[in-house]
Scaffold this motif. Structure first.
Motif, PDB file in Angstrom:
ATOM      1  N   TYR C  27     -34.773  -1.065  60.006  1.00  0.00           N
ATOM      2  CA  TYR C  27     -35.087  -1.992  58.905  1.00  0.00           C
ATOM      3  C   TYR C  27     -34.286  -3.293  59.069  1.00  0.00           C
ATOM      4  CZ  TYR C  27     -35.243  -3.385  53.866  1.00  0.00           C
ATOM      5  OH  TYR C  27     -35.382  -4.034  52.673  1.00  0.00           O
ATOM      6  N   VAL C  31     -35.905  -7.077  59.908  1.00  0.00           N
ATOM      7  CA  VAL C  31     -35.663  -8.251  59.059  1.00  0.00           C
ATOM      8  C   VAL C  31     -35.076  -9.392  59.895  1.00  0.00           C
ATOM      9  CG1 VAL C  31     -34.250  -9.156  57.158  1.00  0.00           C
ATOM     10  CG2 VAL C  31     -35.386  -6.934  56.918  1.00  0.00           C
ATOM     11  N   PHE C  35     -37.193 -12.782  60.387  1.00  0.00           N
ATOM     12  CA  PHE C  35     -36.537 -13.955  59.816  1.00  0.00           C
ATOM     13  C   PHE C  35     -36.319 -15.000  60.916  1.00  0.00           C
ATOM     14  CE2 PHE C  35     -32.863 -16.530  58.737  1.00  0.00           C
ATOM     15  CZ  PHE C  35     -33.129 -16.916  57.442  1.00  0.00           C
ATOM     16  N   LYS C  45     -35.293 -23.191  48.678  1.00  0.00           N
ATOM     17  CA  LYS C  45     -34.614 -21.905  48.746  1.00  0.00           C
ATOM     18  C   LYS C  45     -35.569 -20.708  48.658  1.00  0.00           C
ATOM     19  CE  LYS C  45     -33.282 -20.493  44.115  1.00  0.00           C
ATOM     20  NZ  LYS C  45     -32.221 -19.852  43.359  1.00  0.00           N
TER      21      LYS C  45
ATOM     22  N   LYS E  69     -33.337 -17.035  51.350  1.00  0.00           N
ATOM     23  CA  LYS E  69     -34.568 -16.701  52.078  1.00  0.00           C
ATOM     24  C   LYS E  69     -34.414 -15.379  52.847  1.00  0.00           C
ATOM     25  CE  LYS E  69     -37.095 -21.015  52.508  1.00  0.00           C
ATOM     26  NZ  LYS E  69     -37.814 -21.969  53.390  1.00  0.00           N
ATOM     27  N   TYR E  70     -33.239 -15.171  53.397  1.00  0.00           N
ATOM     28  CA  TYR E  70     -33.015 -13.913  54.137  1.00  0.00           C
ATOM     29  C   TYR E  70     -33.170 -12.740  53.184  1.00  0.00           C
ATOM     30  CZ  TYR E  70     -31.151 -11.011  57.934  1.00  0.00           C
ATOM     31  OH  TYR E  70     -31.007 -10.083  58.930  1.00  0.00           O
ATOM     32  N   TRP E  71     -32.649 -12.928  51.978  1.00  0.00           N
ATOM     33  CA  TRP E  71     -32.729 -11.877  50.962  1.00  0.00           C
ATOM     34  C   TRP E  71     -34.186 -11.616  50.571  1.00  0.00           C
ATOM     35  CZ3 TRP E  71     -32.817 -12.265  45.196  1.00  0.00           C
ATOM     36  CH2 TRP E  71     -32.496 -11.051  44.602  1.00  0.00           C
ATOM     37  N   GLN E  72     -34.977 -12.696  50.463  1.00  0.00           N
ATOM     38  CA  GLN E  72     -36.395 -12.526  50.143  1.00  0.00           C
ATOM     39  C   GLN E  72     -37.140 -11.800  51.263  1.00  0.00           C
ATOM     40  OE1 GLN E  72     -37.506 -16.709  49.146  1.00  0.00           O
ATOM     41  NE2 GLN E  72     -38.102 -15.849  47.171  1.00  0.00           N
ATOM     42  N   VAL E  73     -36.829 -12.149  52.506  1.00  0.00           N
ATOM     43  CA  VAL E  73     -37.474 -11.466  53.641  1.00  0.00           C
ATOM     44  C   VAL E  73     -37.108  -9.979  53.635  1.00  0.00           C
ATOM     45  CG1 VAL E  73     -37.534 -11.310  56.165  1.00  0.00           C
ATOM     46  CG2 VAL E  73     -37.672 -13.533  55.064  1.00  0.00           C
ATOM     47  N   THR E  74     -35.840  -9.687  53.334  1.00  0.00           N
ATOM     48  CA  THR E  74     -35.416  -8.281  53.247  1.00  0.00           C
ATOM     49  C   THR E  74     -36.215  -7.531  52.181  1.00  0.00           C
ATOM     50  OG1 THR E  74     -33.163  -8.939  53.881  1.00  0.00           O
ATOM     51  CG2 THR E  74     -33.407  -6.763  52.919  1.00  0.00           C
ATOM     52  N   ALA E  75     -36.392  -8.170  51.026  1.00  0.00           N
ATOM     53  CA  ALA E  75     -37.140  -7.536  49.944  1.00  0.00           C
ATOM     54  C   ALA E  75     -38.608  -7.329  50.339  1.00  0.00           C
ATOM     55  CB  ALA E  75     -37.044  -8.376  48.681  1.00  0.00           C
ATOM     56  N   MET E  76     -39.225  -8.372  50.936  1.00  0.00           N
ATOM     57  CA  MET E  76     -40.640  -8.281  51.359  1.00  0.00           C
ATOM     58  C   MET E  76     -40.862  -7.135  52.332  1.00  0.00           C
ATOM     59  SD  MET E  76     -42.366 -11.890  52.435  1.00  0.00           S
ATOM     60  CE  MET E  76     -43.783 -11.053  53.204  1.00  0.00           C
ATOM     61  N   ILE E  77     -40.005  -7.060  53.352  1.00  0.00           N
ATOM     62  CA  ILE E  77     -40.196  -6.041  54.384  1.00  0.00           C
ATOM     63  C   ILE E  77     -39.865  -4.656  53.825  1.00  0.00           C
ATOM     64  CG2 ILE E  77     -39.362  -5.237  56.639  1.00  0.00           C
ATOM     65  CD1 ILE E  77     -39.295  -8.135  57.555  1.00  0.00           C
TER      66      ILE E  77
END
Lengths: 88, 84, 84, 88, 88, 84
Positions: C27, C31, C35, C45, E69-77
């Motif tokens: 996982y 990511v 990313f 943002k 944005k990294y946090w959003q990508v983590t949530a999406m995946i």
């Protein structure tokens, strides 16, 4: 039959420790091999435009050949390492 | 030093296991590195002569390199040189 | 085979834990990869539509790729093919 | 003399746990340092044509200097981290 | 109150083993996430000239947006993986 | 919560050990990163002034960056922001 204390035919704690350790090593090795193989073939075979979420024909056959070649390289280097021939 | 025999054995076993693990990791890294450097053509599923030769030379060079690094690294750790 | 029930349970627990750990690592890698491939603009943002679509396609392709690799890798490990 | 139960001069189970843990940490740190050093200097010093399996003179001296500089960088950053100077 | 042998309300050794294991998994996952996030945003946001040891305004706001944005990508995946929708 | 004192101690020890390990890993990654970015000349075996300055600035920037990421990451994990 057997008890935790390890009488009779049962493995001693030390043996068990070693067996668990060896099984874990083996699993870690295979998982790491699989991960590196997956990453390498993704980088070599998969188009980075990310328009269509299906793998196309070209990508699929590239992946199959990539896995096979990676496996051959693993075997080759394994032989080299186990041959014990001094590398200098 | 004031470890029981059982504890000493445990440490030896632990160190052995770490060494096996590190050898297997090195093997995996070596394969990844030489595959990455030598294989770029996926029109066939078997290695051709040129790819085989590249992989063999890459692995041999990597091992020789690694041994030289190990030698120098040990010298530095034993304080036979100062970081000036 | 001559393990006690308690030891068998311990090995099963160990294997379960390794599988959870490997899933979490996968996982994290997924990511990081998507990313890295999809996000290069930091003037806002929140993800825009194009970035969201890129991430979704990237992750789906990666999973399909990973399943295909797994299938081929298992075949090779079971010796249904020889390495020449 | 000493027994598993940890009487007398023998380390207690907790101490042993900690000593094993610390020895393992130390070993892991050194192995990881060695691996990153090896990778970095391979990438910086070794020619990627892979024609000749010997390291040539230029590669050998590059490796020696690379290890030395890597070691100096490790020492510098170690001092920086241990100085405790607040980085902001 | 409770004793090491695990009578009464106390967790059994197996439960403890599992709880320690799960806490460790969770911590490892978070640390790895943090490390990959830190690396990714360093590579995307920080100028590589290394003249001034302060982060400038542009770098600071890039880092803030990058983390988000990294946090959003983590949530999406994460959603994609847990949806269980067969990816083929 | 219904852990014995001995088990609580074990978890604390485990967490301490993981934190030491993570600090050492961070140290290794920082060295690798700044060495990679700053050192490209191997005609001498000691760092010159320019390389030293580059490494120092690189490490300081990395630490400040890491602290800022940590701050933002903690805010997000505590749910003080929603992912919209």
């Amino acid at each position: 039959m057997s008890t935790k204390q390890g009488f009779g035919q049962t493995a001693t704690p030390k043996d068990v420790e070693e067996m668990v350790g060896m099984a874990q090593q083996e699993m870690e090795y295979r998982v790491e091999l699989f991960n590196k193989l997956t990453q390498s073939c993704f980088d070599k075979c998969i188009e980075k435009k990310f328009k269509d979420s299906e793998l196309n024909l070209g990508e699929n056959s590239c992946v199959d050949r990539c896995v096979h070649k990676y496996w051959q390289v693993t075997a080759m280097i394994g032989q080299l390492l186990s041959s014990g021939r001094p590398p200098m | 030093d004031n470890l029981s025999e059982a504890d000493k054995l445990r440490m030896v076993t632990m160190i052995d296991q770490l060494q096996v693990r590190d050898s297997l990791r090195m093997y995996n890294s070596l394969v990844e590195k030489c595959f990455g450097q030598c294989i770029d053509n996926f029109r066939r599923k078997t290695l051709d002569k040129q790819e085989e030769s590249c992989v063999r030379v890459c692995a041999e060079k990597y091992l020789k390199h690694s041994m030289r690094v190990s030698l120098r690294f040990t010298e530095l750790n034993q304080g036979s040189m100062t970081p000036d």
